[in-house]
Write a protein that holds these residues in place. Structure first.
Motif, PDB file in Angstrom:
ATOM      1  N   ALA A  92      42.984  14.359 105.002  1.00 51.08           N
ATOM      2  CA  ALA A  92      44.197  13.691 104.532  1.00 51.08           C
ATOM      3  C   ALA A  92      44.859  14.433 103.378  1.00 51.08           C
ATOM      4  CB  ALA A  92      43.876  12.258 104.104  1.00 51.08           C
ATOM      5  N   LEU A  93      44.096  15.226 102.631  1.00 48.08           N
ATOM      6  CA  LEU A  93      44.641  15.907 101.463  1.00 48.08           C
ATOM      7  C   LEU A  93      45.362  17.202 101.808  1.00 48.08           C
ATOM      8  CD1 LEU A  93      41.703  15.490  98.899  1.00 48.08           C
ATOM      9  CD2 LEU A  93      43.531  13.892  99.515  1.00 48.08           C
ATOM     10  N   THR A  94      45.054  17.767 102.976  1.00 47.11           N
ATOM     11  CA  THR A  94      45.626  19.053 103.343  1.00 47.11           C
ATOM     12  C   THR A  94      47.146  18.968 103.455  1.00 47.11           C
ATOM     13  OG1 THR A  94      43.623  19.779 104.485  1.00 47.11           O
ATOM     14  CG2 THR A  94      45.687  20.827 105.134  1.00 47.11           C
ATOM     15  N   GLY A  95      47.821  19.875 102.750  1.00 41.29           N
ATOM     16  CA  GLY A  95      49.275  19.918 102.745  1.00 41.29           C
ATOM     17  C   GLY A  95      49.925  19.011 101.718  1.00 41.29           C
ATOM     18  N   GLN A  96      49.108  18.293 100.952  1.00 44.45           N
ATOM     19  CA  GLN A  96      49.642  17.340  99.973  1.00 44.45           C
ATOM     20  C   GLN A  96      49.569  17.906  98.554  1.00 44.45           C
ATOM     21  OE1 GLN A  96      51.080  14.733 101.134  1.00 44.45           O
ATOM     22  NE2 GLN A  96      50.214  14.584 103.207  1.00 44.45           N
ATOM     23  N   ARG A  97      50.463  17.414  97.698  1.00 40.31           N
ATOM     24  CA  ARG A  97      50.467  17.784  96.278  1.00 40.31           C
ATOM     25  C   ARG A  97      49.818  16.625  95.519  1.00 40.31           C
ATOM     26  NH1 ARG A  97      55.109  18.487  93.801  1.00 40.31           N
ATOM     27  NH2 ARG A  97      54.538  20.368  92.659  1.00 40.31           N
ATOM     28  N   VAL A  98      48.510  16.656  95.458  1.00 38.87           N
ATOM     29  CA  VAL A  98      47.722  15.503  95.011  1.00 38.87           C
ATOM     30  C   VAL A  98      48.012  15.153  93.555  1.00 38.87           C
ATOM     31  CG1 VAL A  98      45.400  14.565  94.740  1.00 38.87           C
ATOM     32  CG2 VAL A  98      45.911  16.060  96.681  1.00 38.87           C
ATOM     33  N   GLY A  99      47.975  16.138  92.679  1.00 36.46           N
ATOM     34  CA  GLY A  99      48.184  15.871  91.259  1.00 36.46           C
ATOM     35  C   GLY A  99      49.522  15.207  90.962  1.00 36.46           C
ATOM     36  N   PRO A 100      50.642  15.815  91.375  1.00 34.31           N
ATOM     37  CA  PRO A 100      51.947  15.200  91.121  1.00 34.31           C
ATOM     38  C   PRO A 100      52.085  13.810  91.747  1.00 34.31           C
ATOM     39  CG  PRO A 100      52.229  17.512  91.671  1.00 34.31           C
ATOM     40  CD  PRO A 100      50.783  17.186  91.913  1.00 34.31           C
ATOM     41  N   ASP A 101      51.499  13.623  92.932  1.00 30.78           N
ATOM     42  CA  ASP A 101      51.613  12.311  93.584  1.00 30.78           C
ATOM     43  C   ASP A 101      50.870  11.239  92.793  1.00 30.78           C
ATOM     44  OD1 ASP A 101      53.153  13.389  95.576  1.00 30.78           O
ATOM     45  OD2 ASP A 101      51.515  13.566  97.029  1.00 30.78           O
ATOM     46  N   LEU A 102      49.726  11.568  92.251  1.00 30.29           N
ATOM     47  CA  LEU A 102      48.997  10.613  91.420  1.00 30.29           C
ATOM     48  C   LEU A 102      49.717  10.383  90.096  1.00 30.29           C
ATOM     49  CD1 LEU A 102      45.311  11.726  92.073  1.00 30.29           C
ATOM     50  CD2 LEU A 102      46.339   9.541  92.718  1.00 30.29           C
ATOM     51  N   GLN A 103      50.242  11.457  89.531  1.00 35.58           N
ATOM     52  CA  GLN A 103      50.961  11.345  88.264  1.00 35.58           C
ATOM     53  C   GLN A 103      52.160  10.408  88.397  1.00 35.58           C
ATOM     54  OE1 GLN A 103      50.150  13.376  85.191  1.00 35.58           O
ATOM     55  NE2 GLN A 103      51.213  11.530  84.524  1.00 35.58           N
ATOM     56  N   ALA A 104      52.829  10.465  89.546  1.00 36.73           N
ATOM     57  CA  ALA A 104      54.015   9.629  89.756  1.00 36.73           C
ATOM     58  C   ALA A 104      53.648   8.151  89.872  1.00 36.73           C
ATOM     59  CB  ALA A 104      54.742  10.082  91.019  1.00 36.73           C
ATOM     60  N   ARG A 105      52.417   7.874  90.298  1.00 37.08           N
ATOM     61  CA  ARG A 105      51.995   6.492  90.505  1.00 37.08           C
ATOM     62  C   ARG A 105      51.298   5.886  89.294  1.00 37.08           C
ATOM     63  NH1 ARG A 105      52.522   8.934  95.200  1.00 37.08           N
ATOM     64  NH2 ARG A 105      52.856   7.761  97.143  1.00 37.08           N
ATOM     65  N   LEU A 106      50.780   6.726  88.418  1.00 39.72           N
ATOM     66  CA  LEU A 106      50.076   6.211  87.246  1.00 39.72           C
ATOM     67  C   LEU A 106      50.348   7.167  86.090  1.00 39.72           C
ATOM     68  CD1 LEU A 106      48.136   3.869  86.493  1.00 39.72           C
ATOM     69  CD2 LEU A 106      46.260   5.468  86.774  1.00 39.72           C
ATOM     70  N   SER A 107      51.154   6.742  85.148  1.00 38.80           N
ATOM     71  CA  SER A 107      51.590   7.600  84.053  1.00 38.80           C
ATOM     72  C   SER A 107      50.448   7.827  83.075  1.00 38.80           C
ATOM     73  CB  SER A 107      52.790   6.980  83.333  1.00 38.80           C
ATOM     74  OG  SER A 107      53.228   7.828  82.299  1.00 38.80           O
ATOM     75  N   ARG A 108      49.806   8.960  83.239  1.00 33.95           N
ATOM     76  CA  ARG A 108      48.656   9.329  82.409  1.00 33.95           C
ATOM     77  C   ARG A 108      48.336  10.793  82.691  1.00 33.95           C
ATOM     78  NH1 ARG A 108      43.722   5.221  82.679  1.00 33.95           N
ATOM     79  NH2 ARG A 108      45.613   3.978  82.918  1.00 33.95           N
ATOM     80  N   PRO A 109      47.800  11.555  81.758  1.00 36.39           N
ATOM     81  CA  PRO A 109      47.462  12.950  82.052  1.00 36.39           C
ATOM     82  C   PRO A 109      46.389  13.059  83.138  1.00 36.39           C
ATOM     83  CG  PRO A 109      47.517  12.563  79.689  1.00 36.39           C
ATOM     84  CD  PRO A 109      47.572  11.212  80.339  1.00 36.39           C
ATOM     85  N   TRP A 110      46.694  13.826  84.194  1.00 33.08           N
ATOM     86  CA  TRP A 110      45.758  14.088  85.281  1.00 33.08           C
ATOM     87  C   TRP A 110      45.470  15.586  85.316  1.00 33.08           C
ATOM     88  CZ3 TRP A 110      43.789  10.552  88.949  1.00 33.08           C
ATOM     89  CH2 TRP A 110      44.310   9.262  88.863  1.00 33.08           C
ATOM     90  N   TYR A 111      44.206  15.941  85.476  1.00 28.34           N
ATOM     91  CA  TYR A 111      43.816  17.351  85.534  1.00 28.34           C
ATOM     92  C   TYR A 111      42.931  17.547  86.756  1.00 28.34           C
ATOM     93  CZ  TYR A 111      45.439  17.142  80.721  1.00 28.34           C
ATOM     94  OH  TYR A 111      46.201  16.936  79.599  1.00 28.34           O
ATOM     95  N   LEU A 112      43.380  18.432  87.648  1.00 26.42           N
ATOM     96  CA  LEU A 112      42.665  18.652  88.896  1.00 26.42           C
ATOM     97  C   LEU A 112      41.797  19.894  88.824  1.00 26.42           C
ATOM     98  CD1 LEU A 112      44.768  16.557  89.906  1.00 26.42           C
ATOM     99  CD2 LEU A 112      44.845  17.851  92.053  1.00 26.42           C
TER     100      LEU A 112
END
Length: 317
Positions: A92-112
């Motif tokens: 499910a993750l292939t081809g997705q921009r995981v970090g930005p998508d999570l950042q857009a849903r929960l405003s908090r610093p995310w580090y992948l």
């Protein structure tokens, strides 16, 4: 598991696996004070994002405050140009921009970071490899991967893929020795190491020699009881894994190897692997200690929290 960890210095770490997602909350000393896990939605990206968000919001509620930053240990690699993920174990993750998508849903610093590299970092800092000049953390779970640390510092490499030994090719001669086919890998290559030495690889080998459909722990248990097919499967698996770890010794020469993933719970590996590795080395090099992980299943998540702390502190003005 939950304890009071409400603190401005609380960091969350999430380990994304092929079967489960685990969140831990670590205090300022990087001690795990809270854990929660759910099954991984491997083929539904929206369900995956929601599962991660739910874990974080549940942790906030249980702890009584929000974690300062979130580290995410994700399987696979990120394309440096597009920022999109390639993950063979969580399609499910292939081809997705995981970090930005999570950042857009929960405003908090995310580090992948890479999940296997996060595991290695955790074991290098306060774990089984504490005090060793160099270490390799070798994951043997749904797939096979790893990470390399020098003096407790993760070496990610030019492409961020240092430690991806699971996608080395197994030599045709070694497969022929055991009558095994060349298998396709979800990464797009063929004959990858992880197709044979992971937990699912051991199960496949057991079926190949005529055994029942069993998981790795059941196969190991049967082998200890003297079952012929299980014992044969374990011998084949041990030879292939010995070859792979010998390659790590010849390439990186780590002072210690720490195993992770589901197979790291098999006591027989620590007893039998040193000789299996030595069989694939020329005379002279010594096999380094092969150790179980100190943090067990929590290692990858704790490493993701370590990654979040390091990057968050480095980003401060």
């Amino acid at each position: 598991m939950a304890e009071s960890v409400a603190s401005a210095q609380t960091y969350y770490g999430l380990d994304i696996g092929g079967t489960k997602i685990e969140l831990v909350a670590c205090d300022q000393n990087m001690q795990v004070r809270y854990r929660r896990r759910v099954a991984t939605p491997t083929h539904d990206y929206d369900a995956f994002l929601q599962a991660v968000i739910d874990l974080v919001t549940h942790a906030d509620a249980d702890i009584g405050s929000a974690g300062l930053a979130v580290g995410l240990g994700v399987p696979g690699v990120v394309d440096r140009d597009s920022g999109r993920q390639l993950s063979s174990n969580v399609p499910a993750l292939t081809g997705q921009r995981v970090g930005p998508d999570l950042q857009a849903r929960l405003s908090r610093p995310w580090y992948l970071g890479n999940d296997c590299q996060c595991f290695a970092l955790s074991e290098a800092q306060g774990g089984a490899a504490e005090g060793y000049a160099s270490m390799f953390g070798a994951i043997l779970g749904t797939g096979a991967g790893g990470g390399y640390c020098l003096d407790g510092r993760l070496i990610a490499g030019h492409n961020g893929i240092a430690g991806e030994w699971g996608h080395w090719s197994v030599p045709a001669a070694l497969l022929q020795r055991h009558g095994l086919p060349v298998l396709d890998c979800a990464c797009g290559l063929r004959g990858c190491m992880e197709r044979y030495v992971s937990g699912s690889g051991l199960a496949l080998i057991h079926q190949h020699v005529g055994g029942d459909v069993l998981d790795a722990s059941a196969i190991a248990q049967r082998a200890e009881q003297g079952d012929a097919q299980a014992s044969q499967a374990m011998r084949i698996h041990r030879d292939l894994l010995g070859y792979g770890l010998a390659g790590l010794v010849l390439t990186l020469d780590p002072h210690v190897i720490v195993l992770g993933g589901g197979l790291s719970k098999l006591d027989a590996l620590y007893r039998d692997l040193p000789a299996a590795v030595a069989a694939h080395l020329f005379r002279g090099p010594r096999v380094p200690p092969i150790l179980p992980p100190l943090f067990g299943d929590a290692g990858g998540a704790r490493g993701a929290a370590l990654l979040a702390r390091q990057r968050h502190q480095a980003a401060r003005p």
